[in-house]
Design an enzyme around this catalytic site. Structure first.
Site, PDB file in Angstrom:
ATOM      1  N   ASP A  53       0.848  -1.200   0.000  1.00 34.61           N
ATOM      2  CA  ASP A  53       0.000   0.000   0.000  1.00 34.61           C
ATOM      3  C   ASP A  53       0.880   1.246   0.000  1.00 34.61           C
ATOM      4  OD1 ASP A  53      -1.781   2.056   0.448  1.00 34.61           O
ATOM      5  OD2 ASP A  53      -2.306   1.439   2.486  1.00 34.61           O
ATOM      6  N   GLU A 132      28.745  13.329   8.456  1.00 36.20           N
ATOM      7  CA  GLU A 132      29.106  13.107   9.859  1.00 36.20           C
ATOM      8  C   GLU A 132      27.808  12.925  10.640  1.00 36.20           C
ATOM      9  OE1 GLU A 132      31.201  16.532  11.178  1.00 36.20           O
ATOM     10  OE2 GLU A 132      32.664  16.498   9.548  1.00 36.20           O
ATOM     11  N   GLU A 134      25.896  12.689  14.111  1.00 36.82           N
ATOM     12  CA  GLU A 134      25.890  12.941  15.545  1.00 36.82           C
ATOM     13  C   GLU A 134      24.621  12.356  16.147  1.00 36.82           C
ATOM     14  OE1 GLU A 134      28.384  17.159  15.427  1.00 36.82           O
ATOM     15  OE2 GLU A 134      26.195  17.194  15.471  1.00 36.82           O
ATOM     16  N   GLU A 212      31.204  13.419  21.201  1.00 41.95           N
ATOM     17  CA  GLU A 212      30.942  14.787  20.757  1.00 41.95           C
ATOM     18  C   GLU A 212      30.706  15.704  21.956  1.00 41.95           C
ATOM     19  OE1 GLU A 212      30.812  17.299  18.962  1.00 41.95           O
ATOM     20  OE2 GLU A 212      31.520  16.538  17.029  1.00 41.95           O
ATOM     21  N   GLU A 220      29.794  10.806  17.685  1.00 43.81           N
ATOM     22  CA  GLU A 220      29.818  11.032  16.242  1.00 43.81           C
ATOM     23  C   GLU A 220      30.491   9.877  15.529  1.00 43.81           C
ATOM     24  OE1 GLU A 220      32.339  13.809  13.277  1.00 43.81           O
ATOM     25  OE2 GLU A 220      30.960  14.942  14.567  1.00 43.81           O
ATOM     26  N   HIS A 269      26.476  16.985   9.264  1.00 47.06           N
ATOM     27  CA  HIS A 269      27.280  17.799   8.350  1.00 47.06           C
ATOM     28  C   HIS A 269      27.657  16.938   7.151  1.00 47.06           C
ATOM     29  CE1 HIS A 269      28.689  19.547  12.448  1.00 47.06           C
ATOM     30  NE2 HIS A 269      27.509  20.028  12.106  1.00 47.06           N
ATOM     31  N   ARG A 340      32.857  27.304  11.712  1.00 47.95           N
ATOM     32  CA  ARG A 340      31.715  26.450  12.010  1.00 47.95           C
ATOM     33  C   ARG A 340      30.419  27.222  12.231  1.00 47.95           C
ATOM     34  NH1 ARG A 340      36.133  23.444  13.125  1.00 47.95           N
ATOM     35  NH2 ARG A 340      35.937  21.178  12.922  1.00 47.95           N
ATOM     36  N   GLU A 359      31.754  21.809   3.121  1.00 44.63           N
ATOM     37  CA  GLU A 359      30.861  21.091   4.037  1.00 44.63           C
ATOM     38  C   GLU A 359      29.567  21.886   4.225  1.00 44.63           C
ATOM     39  OE1 GLU A 359      31.140  19.739   8.765  1.00 44.63           O
ATOM     40  OE2 GLU A 359      32.264  21.443   8.004  1.00 44.63           O
ATOM     41  N   ARG A 361      26.618  22.456   6.562  1.00 49.16           N
ATOM     42  CA  ARG A 361      26.567  22.186   7.993  1.00 49.16           C
ATOM     43  C   ARG A 361      25.167  22.207   8.612  1.00 49.16           C
ATOM     44  NH1 ARG A 361      30.842  22.033  11.025  1.00 49.16           N
ATOM     45  NH2 ARG A 361      29.810  22.973  12.829  1.00 49.16           N
TER      46      ARG A 361
END
Length: 474
Positions: A53, A132, A134, A212, A220, A269, A340, A359, A361
């Site tokens: 379904d 990555e 977490e 982390e 992580e 990330h 970051r 990256e 993030r």
């Protein structure tokens, strides 16, 4: 793992496999499964599939919901969590309109189409994604959502609030103090090793793993690189192995972006670069931070479409409780090197031509990985094709801590959506880049919008305990 049914049958006979289990992904990114005994799989199964379904998966309406799935033999693996030996494999979704044909909105098909569109564009012939993951490993999770009783309780043995317990031997992890803590603080080290060994044994190569920032058991696992389709398969397998390994050890896992108030959130990330004929196309020793103009255009595409991307890469209401200032989570649409606080960060340590990448993030693991990686790839291709210069668009580079900028400077930088509703509104206004090459379909985009709206309404209509503290006495 297998090229045909004959190979599969021989393996099952040699290894005493009793069951075959099929994993099928829904729109939200959850696996569903159906199981048969080994003798029930035939050429008919591989040609005509097994019915289900589709409306229960978020794809079709009830009045036209019949679909079939056909197993992908190449994805088979022995399930490490079943009592009787079971061979598990992923499956592709097909419709029954005018015969059995591939469903255009199948997330696994979307990622395959995105890869093909990239190759046909001539820009690159290999995408490379490195996520990555977490997550928190917890010792307790309970909740209650009755009309008269709303509560959530989370606990982790290593959390600092357990220092008062009678059996406390010390070595509790301070609030926001978990980054790379060593044994004996890192009480989940052996469990994490088990997770990683199982991942490696099942075709998911791991770059490394570590504790982390979050004190109550945040960890992580970072994967080695793979293309959009393969990495989405690996993402699903990682979540399956991590969750079930934890449960087997008497613990539980959450990838929720913000399970704890005032603690670090869980991001996903995503490192990204492209290759053509085996050569990296993101490197230029004379470019900003060693990036080629092609790479900068890819950054421009992702940043220009960032608001709409979040409806796919951050599709939970909880996602936007993580995207707040002060927790290394980005809130501003910009790029920079080794920063970051930016949505797109260029790692300062990746200086070899083959390693040069950036990256994204803001994404998190509540996403459907096939849709998320495909959407990121489509935004990058759009940026390259249309030469979207991130600097000309006002996206930076901002090689400063954006959170520390004066308010008048911050105001010049566009902000990410602050809610799922805002991100979904942005998707409705900006999705043409996803439709290029027939990769996404308008029907799928509208299904994503519908799902997001339902999720937002479920939270918006519910009283929150904080509201009682703020308003009960008024």
């Amino acid at each position: 793992m297998f090229k045909d049914l004959k190979e599969l049958k021989a393996f099952c006979h040699t290894n005493d496999v009793k069951f075959i289990d099929f994993k099928v992904i829904d729109l939200a990114g959850r696996w569903h499964h159906l199981t048969i005994t080994v003798d029930r799989i035939t050429e008919h199964t591989l040609e005509d599939g097994i019915g289900f379904d589709g409306s229960s998966y978020g794809f079709l309406t009830v009045e036209k919901s019949d679909m079939v799935f056909i197993p992908d033999l190449s994805t088979a693996f022995i399930d490490p969590f079943t009592k009787r030996k079971t061979l598990t494999m992923m499956a592709d979704i097909y419709t029954l309109d005018h015969g059995v044909k591939r469903y255009e909105g199948d997330p696994r098909y979307i990622s395959s189409k995105a890869e093909e569109y990239m190759k046909e564009s001539g820009i690159a012939d290999q995408s490379s994604f490195g996520p990555e993951f977490e997550f928190y490993i917890l010792d307790h999770f309970s909740y209650r959502l009755d009309p008269h009783h709303i509560m959530v309780k989370l606990d982790a043995e290593q959390a600092e609030w357990n220092t008062h317990c009678d059996d406390n031997l010390g070595f509790k992890v301070p609030h926001h103090g978990g980054y790379h803590v060593d044994i004996p603080f890192d009480i989940n080290y052996d469990l994490r090793n088990e997770m990683v060994l199982l991942l490696e044994e099942n075709g998911v190569p791991v770059k490394y793993h570590h504790p982390e920032v979050g004190g109550p058991g945040q960890l992580e696992i970072e994967l080695s690189f793979g293309n959009a389709h393969d990495m989405a398969d690996r993402t699903m397998l990682l979540k399956y192995i991590v969750k079930n390994t934890a449960l087997k050890a008497g613990k539980t896992v959450t990838f929720m972006p913000k399970p704890f108030h005032k603690e670090a959130g869980n991001g996903m990330h995503v490192h990204f670069h492209l290759f053509k004929d085996g050569d990296p196309i993101f490197y230029d020793e004379n470019g900003y931070s060693g990036m080629s103009q092609t790479a900068l255009y890819a950054i421009g595409g992702m940043l220009k479409h960032a608001a709409s991307l979040l409806a796919i890469t951050n599709p939970s209401t909880n996602s936007y409780k993580r995207l707040v200032p002060g927790y290394e989570a980005p809130v501003s649409i910009c790029f920079a090197t080794a920063n970051r606080s930016a949505v797109i960060r260029i790692p300062g340590y990746a200086n070899r031509p083959s390693e040069k990448r950036f990256e994204f993030r803001s994404s998190d693991a509540t996403c459907n990985p096939y849709l998320a990686y495909s959407a990121l790839l489509m935004a990058a291709i759009d940026g390259i094709k249309n030469k979207i210069d991130p600097t000309a668009e006002g996206f930076g580079p901002y090689d400063v801590n954006i959170f520390d900028l004066p308010d008048e400077e911050k105001a010049k930088i566009k902000g990410l959506p602050k809610s799922l509703t805002e991100a979904t509104d942005a998707l409705l206004e900006d999705y043409d880049y996803l439709l290029e090459g027939g990769v996404f379909t308008k029907e799928l985009v509208m299904n994503i919008v519908k799902q997001n709206r339902c999720n937002s309404a479920a939270i918006d209509n519910m009283p929150h305990p904080k509201e009682f503290e703020m308003y009960f006495d008024l």
